[in-house]
Design an enzyme around this catalytic site. Structure first.
Site, PDB file in Angstrom:
ATOM      1  N   ALA A  61       0.843  -1.203   0.000  1.00  0.00           N
ATOM      2  CA  ALA A  61       0.000   0.000   0.000  1.00  0.00           C
ATOM      3  C   ALA A  61       0.876   1.250   0.000  1.00  0.00           C
ATOM      4  CB  ALA A  61      -0.982  -0.002   1.171  1.00  0.00           C
ATOM      5  N   HIS A  62       1.805   1.260  -0.912  1.00  0.00           N
ATOM      6  CA  HIS A  62       2.665   2.434  -1.085  1.00  0.00           C
ATOM      7  C   HIS A  62       3.394   2.333  -2.433  1.00  0.00           C
ATOM      8  CE1 HIS A  62       5.428  -0.508   0.971  1.00  0.00           C
ATOM      9  NE2 HIS A  62       6.130  -0.203  -0.107  1.00  0.00           N
TER      10      HIS A  62
END
Ligand code: T46
Length: 145
Positions: A61-62
């Site tokens: 999630a990045h």
């Protein structure tokens, strides 16, 4: 070592590429190789690995601003979803002889880890929290420049 724009031999313009690692098999078992200048074209400054995934674990999630990485499922399997702001795709990594190269500015989400999975990563830089973009809207804004 100068990192070429693609970071990996034959990397697609979308910032990622699946690459087969050389494997030497004999009666003793298998030996796989990752060599700078061949399977990876970035200097390896850091190695890390994730293991002991719990049920339903999600990681990532990045995106990274500058980092080049090669990700290998050394054992077990997991899924990694990629998004470069123009398109998305999902890869299931489940072989210790298959590497996924990820270049800068690719959003990644990881899930579906098998309990025995070991996610092994070679990275071009030492850990730097400032290189992470953890907000998806900020990621899209940085892509637009
Ligand atoms: C990536 C995906 C595939 C460190 O102190 N040094 C390190 O080298 C790393 C990788 C992490 N950490 C610390 C930072 C956090 O407190 O370990 C903790 C967990 O890291 P993070 O939440 O970033 O883990 P993931 O699995 O979400 O992401 C990792 C990498 O950080 C990232 O670069 O691309 O694996």
């Amino acid at each position: 070592m100068t990192v070429p724009a693609d970071g990996c031999p034959g990397a697609a313009a979308d910032g990622h590429r699946l690459t087969d690692l050389r494997r030497f098999a004999d009666a003793r078992g298998n030996l796989a190789v990752i060599e700078c200048g061949r399977e990876v074209r970035f200097p390896v400054r850091r190695v890390y690995y994730m293991y002991g995934a719990g049920a339903g674990s999600a990681r990532g999630a990045h995106a990274h601003r500058k980092l080049h990485q090669l990700i290998v499922a050394m054992q077990g399997s997991f899924e990694i979803s990629l998004d470069n702001g123009r398109g998305r795709c999902v890869h299931r990594l489940d072989e210790p002889t298959r590497g996924l190269y990820l270049g800068p500015m690719v959003w990644r989400d990881m899930a579906e880890f098998s309990a025995d999975s070991i996610c092994f990563v070679l990275a071009s830089e030492c850990y730097d929290d400032a290189d992470y973009i953890r907000d998806y809207e900020s990621f899209l804004q940085e892509l637009r420049g």
